[in-house]
Structure formats: structure tokens, C-alpha cells
Write a protein that holds these residues in place. Structure first.
Motif, short mmCIF file in Angstrom:
data_model
loop_
_atom_site.label_atom_id
_atom_site.label_comp_id
_atom_site.label_asym_id
_atom_site.label_seq_id
_atom_site.Cartn_x
_atom_site.Cartn_y
_atom_site.Cartn_z
N LEU A 244 0.83 -1.20 0.00
CA LEU A 244 0.00 0.00 0.00
C LEU A 244 0.87 1.25 0.00
O LEU A 244 0.63 2.19 -0.79
N LEU A 245 1.88 1.28 0.86
CA LEU A 245 2.76 2.44 0.93
C LEU A 245 3.48 2.63 -0.40
O LEU A 245 3.57 3.75 -0.91
N GLY A 246 3.99 1.53 -0.97
CA GLY A 246 4.70 1.63 -2.24
C GLY A 246 3.82 2.18 -3.34
O GLY A 246 4.26 3.02 -4.14
N ARG A 247 2.58 1.72 -3.39
CA ARG A 247 1.67 2.19 -4.43
C ARG A 247 1.39 3.69 -4.28
O ARG A 247 1.44 4.45 -5.26
N LYS A 248 1.11 4.11 -3.06
CA LYS A 248 0.75 5.52 -2.84
C LYS A 248 1.95 6.46 -3.03
O LYS A 248 1.80 7.54 -3.63
N ILE A 249 3.10 6.05 -2.50
CA ILE A 249 4.30 6.87 -2.69
C ILE A 249 4.67 6.93 -4.16
O ILE A 249 5.03 7.99 -4.69
N SER A 250 4.58 5.81 -4.85
CA SER A 250 4.93 5.78 -6.27
C SER A 250 4.06 6.71 -7.09
O SER A 250 4.54 7.42 -7.99
N GLU A 251 2.76 6.72 -6.80
CA GLU A 251 1.85 7.62 -7.51
C GLU A 251 2.26 9.07 -7.33
O GLU A 251 2.33 9.85 -8.30
N ARG A 252 2.56 9.44 -6.08
CA ARG A 252 2.96 10.82 -5.81
C ARG A 252 4.31 11.15 -6.43
O ARG A 252 4.52 12.25 -6.94
N LYS A 254 5.76 9.78 -9.12
CA LYS A 254 5.64 9.91 -10.57
C LYS A 254 5.02 11.25 -10.95
O LYS A 254 5.46 11.91 -11.90
N LYS A 255 4.02 11.67 -10.18
CA LYS A 255 3.39 12.96 -10.44
C LYS A 255 4.40 14.09 -10.22
O LYS A 255 4.49 15.03 -11.03
N PHE A 256 5.18 13.99 -9.13
CA PHE A 256 6.19 15.00 -8.86
C PHE A 256 7.22 15.07 -9.99
O PHE A 256 7.58 16.15 -10.46
N CYS A 257 7.73 13.90 -10.43
CA CYS A 257 8.74 13.88 -11.49
C CYS A 257 8.20 14.49 -12.78
O CYS A 257 8.92 15.20 -13.50
N SER A 258 6.92 14.23 -13.05
CA SER A 258 6.30 14.82 -14.24
C SER A 258 6.28 16.34 -14.14
O SER A 258 6.60 17.05 -15.10
N GLU A 259 5.93 16.84 -12.97
CA GLU A 259 5.88 18.29 -12.76
C GLU A 259 7.29 18.89 -12.75
O GLU A 259 7.50 20.01 -13.21
N TYR A 260 8.26 18.11 -12.22
CA TYR A 260 9.63 18.58 -12.12
C TYR A 260 10.30 18.64 -13.49
O TYR A 260 11.22 19.44 -13.72
N GLY A 261 9.87 17.76 -14.39
CA GLY A 261 10.37 17.80 -15.75
C GLY A 261 11.31 16.67 -16.12
O GLY A 261 11.71 16.56 -17.28
N ARG A 262 11.65 15.82 -15.16
CA ARG A 262 12.50 14.66 -15.47
C ARG A 262 12.39 13.64 -14.33
O ARG A 262 11.96 13.96 -13.22
N GLU A 263 12.83 12.45 -14.65
CA GLU A 263 12.77 11.37 -13.65
C GLU A 263 13.94 11.48 -12.68
O GLU A 263 15.09 11.63 -13.08
N LEU A 264 13.64 11.41 -11.39
CA LEU A 264 14.66 11.42 -10.34
C LEU A 264 14.75 10.03 -9.71
O LEU A 264 13.90 9.18 -9.95
N GLN A 265 15.79 9.83 -8.91
CA GLN A 265 15.90 8.60 -8.11
C GLN A 265 15.16 8.79 -6.80
O GLN A 265 15.23 9.86 -6.18
N LEU A 266 14.47 7.74 -6.35
CA LEU A 266 13.82 7.73 -5.06
C LEU A 266 14.64 6.83 -4.14
O LEU A 266 14.83 5.65 -4.43
N TRP A 267 15.13 7.40 -3.04
CA TRP A 267 15.95 6.64 -2.10
C TRP A 267 15.17 6.37 -0.82
O TRP A 267 14.35 7.18 -0.37
#
Length: 409
Positions: A244-252, A254-267
Motif C-alpha cells: 500500500l505504501l509503495g503504491r501511494k508513494i509511487s503515484e505521488r 511519478k506525479k512530482f517527477c512529471s511536474e519537475y520535468g524529469r525522472e529522479l531517483q527515489l531513495w
């Protein structure tokens, strides 16, 4: 061999009597299969995300544990020059190690940078020093304090307003001013909320704060959400729902990376989550004392080997390995240190007799690493059971070990 009790706690891949006969008691035992399983559990919770696990090695710094982590693709988070050096000895390259200090002398930060580790800046004064010393020639992360209170108890909450850790998000303007002044190369933002967080909501709340803060830093490569996932201690304990946590964090994310303009690493930086369940502290009952107020089981260990119950009020499930089907009785399980030294109060166990072998569960994290030589007691040996092999990974201390740094001999 598998041992279990009516609460379905079990020791898998472990033969406690065999190990204590061979290596002595008390004894720390770690199950490598459990560590591998916990790493996979975290990895599987974030499919399709550029996610990296950085093991918070203060939980257990044995070199064999560090080498196992490296073997299965887990990188390292350290909090001291000693841990950094251990990581290098274990075969990590410095670029795989993040140094997350807490108010340390700046010379320690210089040592980490010179070694090639990535530093996680935790204060405005350190940020100023870093900028003055390195300008934009060395990258760093900034540890943000999101002012969110969450965790098992006050001693393990690290992101609330009164916590010593990190730079308050309310000081964002000041952070940005220092970064601009020295053109500091900020490649990541970090936060760590605390430990034993079982609900997804605090993780989501701090993630939203960090994602919003990240929009002010144009050159980020990393967003680091720390660790603190809840593990099971008590029978029926609620743990973090990682799917559940993975799904919800991943959704947020991906949305952030889209707004930021590129894919980042999640640590993520789990410590206890990866190693706690792997560990067992095996001890022998020395004296069973029937008292008008309490029945006491004394054991050949104490807070010098496992301080968590006395320091945090932590629960560790206890198995009577020698008499698992015995008549249930209620005991206080206590240590041999000349202090109030209690492992468990009013704990129901199968009848314990002097000499019985007991197993304390969830002892893989903050057990040996927080141990001491109080009362001039020596620390126990450690073994790792992995890939069908049991290996001694730290010998038992001797009195000579306690004396070797003293000079007036």
C-alpha cells in the motif's frame, strides 16, 4: 530446524542448541535469508520506480552483514567516519556511501568528502561551511526537517519541530539564500521521520512536503524519504503495509517527477526493517527465583548486550527453546547487570528452569551495535547463517580486549 510457540513466532534455519554448544552463550545469530527477503520485499513494493535502497548501517555494522548487503545490491548510509571506513573495508566504493551526520565537527565532513562519499547536510552552519569550502565543486544533499511527529515513541521521532535532526522546512528561504551565495551543488533532498511508523499517512505527508520543497532546487537527482518502516515485535503487531505504501508513494513520486520535468531517483534508508527480524539473542537461564511478588528468570546477559528494552521500553518476544511445550508461567526476565535490568515484565513463558536456553527475537538491529562493556562484561560472539552455512563473524570478547587500550598496566 524450526522452533515455534503458540503465537506462531519461529526460528527458521537456526538450531539454537547446536550453535550455543559450538559458539557459547550468550550468542547473537543472524539469518541471511531473512535479510534477503526483507530487501526483496522493499524492492517489490516500488515496481517501475528508479528506487535505491541505502542501508542505515548503524542498525548493525558487522562487516559480514555489510558485505551481504553489498552482494544483494543495497548501498550504504553512514553517520560517522568509523561507519564510513567499515563500509569501505566491506568493499563499497565511496560513491555508494552517503554520510548523514548530526551536528558533527566539520572535520568529519571533510574526511567524508575527501573519501568520496556524498554528504547529507543537516544544519545551516554546515551548509555555510560546505559552501565556503567547496563552492560548486562537490555535490551534497540537504536534510530537511518537515516538522511532522511520527514514530513508535518520542525517543525515535526525528522529524518533529523540536527534533535536533535536519534543517526546518520553515527556513527554506535561508537555505536557498546560502545555496545561491556559494553556488552549492545540491543533488538531493532528504528527510527521515523516525522509526516504527506503521501507517502510510505520515510517509505521504512528509513526501508531499519534500516534493513541494524540491521544486525550489532545479538540479536535483535524488529525493530521499529515509526509513522507519514498522516491524513486528508483539504477537499480532500491525506493521507497515509495504504494498500500500509503495503504491501511494509511487503515484505521488511519478506525479512530482512529471511536474519537475524529469525522472529522479527515489531513495530509502531502512535499517531496522532490513535486519531486525533476522537476529536472535540466545541466552541461558541462570537462576529462577520464586518471589512473593514476582517470579524472576535471571539470564546470562543484560542491558550491556541488548539495551532496547531498558532504553526504549521495547518488546522482544522470548521463546523457551529448551521447553517450548512447558506449562505456561508468568515471569520477569531480568539480566545480570548491577542496575535495574529488565528484558520483560509479567511475560508468560513455558516453564523455565535453570540452564534453559531462551531466544530473544528481533535482535538483529540495535543489539550488538548499542552494546557495551558495562560491569566489565564482555560482548558476545556473532554468527551469520546464510546459504546453508553458519559462520562465526565476530568472536567473543575476552578480558584482554577490555584492557588493551588502557596504558597503566
Amino acid at each position: 530446524m524450526q522452533l515455534s510457540d503458540q503465537n506462531t513466532y519461529s526460528i527458521q534455519n537456526i538450531d539454537p542448541h547446536h550453535f550455543t554448544e559450538k559458539f557459547g552463550s550468550p550468542l547473537y545469530v543472524y539469518d541471511g535469508a531473512t535479510i534477503r527477503r526483507k530487501v526483496q520485499e522493499l524492492q517489490h513494493a516500488f515496481p517501475g520506480i528508479n528506487m535505491k535502497i541505502k542501508y542505515a548501517c548503524k542498525a548493525n555494522t558487522n562487516l559480514s552483514i555489510l558485505r551481504l548487503m553489498r552482494e544483494i545490491g543495497v548501498e550504504l548510509d553512514v553517520v560517522s567516519p568509523g561507519e564510513l571506513e567499515m563500509g569501505l573495508i566491506a568493499g563499497y566504493s565511496a560513491s555508494q556511501i552517503t554520510f548523514t551526520p548530526s551536528g558533527v565537527p566539520f572535520e568529519e565532513v571533510r574526511e567524508a568528502v575527501d573519501a568520496g562519499a556524498i554528504v547529507n547536510v543537516d544544519s545551516i552552519p554546515l551548509l555555510e561551511w560546505f559552501g565556503q569550502t567547496y563552492g560548486n565543486t562537490k555535490p551534497c544533499l540537504i536534510r530537511i526537517k518537515p516538522n511532522v511527529a511520527a514514530g513508535g515513541n518520542a525517543k525515535i521521532m526525528t522529524a518533529h519541530a523540536d527534533s535536533k535532526f535536519g534543517i526546518s522546512v520553515l527556513l527554506l528561504d535561508q537555505i536557498l539564500e546560502v545555496v545561491k551565495k556559494y553556488d552549492i551543488k545540491i543533488i538531493g533532498l532528504h528527510q527521515h521521520t523516525g522509526s516504527d511508523i506503521k501507517d502510510a499517512e505520515p510517509f505521504l505527508k512528509v513526501a508531499d512536503i519534500l516534493f513541494e520543497t524540491a521544486k525550489h532546487f532545479p538540479d536535483l537527482e535524488i529525493v530521499d524519504l529515509g526509513g522507519g518502516f514498522k516491524v513486528s515485535y508483539l504477537p499480532g503487531d500491525q506493521i507497515t503495509d509495504m504494498d500500500l505504501l509503495g503504491r501511494k508513494i509511487s503515484e505521488r513520486f511519478k506525479k512530482f517527477c512529471s511536474e519537475y520535468g524529469r525522472e529522479l531517483q527515489l531513495w530509502f534508508e531502512p535499517g531496522k526493517f532490513l535486519v531486525s527480524e533476522s537476529g536472535y539473542l540466545l541466552v541461558n537461564a541462570t537462576v529462577v527465583k520464586e518471589d512473593p511478588a514476582r517470579n524472576f528468570v535471571h539470564v546470562n546477559s543484560g542491558l550491556n548486550h541488548l539495551i532496547r528494552p531498558m532504553m526504549y521500553g521495547s518488546y522482544h518476544h522470548i521463546l523457551n527453546v529448551s521447553n517450548p511445550a512447558g506449562e505456561p508461567k508468568t515471569y520477569n526476565v531480568v539480566g545480570y547487570i548491577c542496575e535495574t535490568d529488565t528484558f520483560a515484565t509479567d511475560r508468560t513463558l513455558p516453564e523455565v528452569k535453570a540452564g534453559d536456553l531462551l531466544a530473544f527475537l528481533n535482535a538483529g538491529a540495535y543489539g550488538f551495535t548499542m552494546s557495551s562493556n558495562y560491569n566489565a562484561r564482555q560482548r558476545p560472539a556473532e554468527i551469520l547463517v546464510d546459504q546453508a552455512e553458519a559462520k562465526l563473524i565476530r568472536r567473543r570478547e575476552t578480558l584482554e580486549d577490555l584492557l588493551k587500550t588502557q596504558t597503566d598496566l
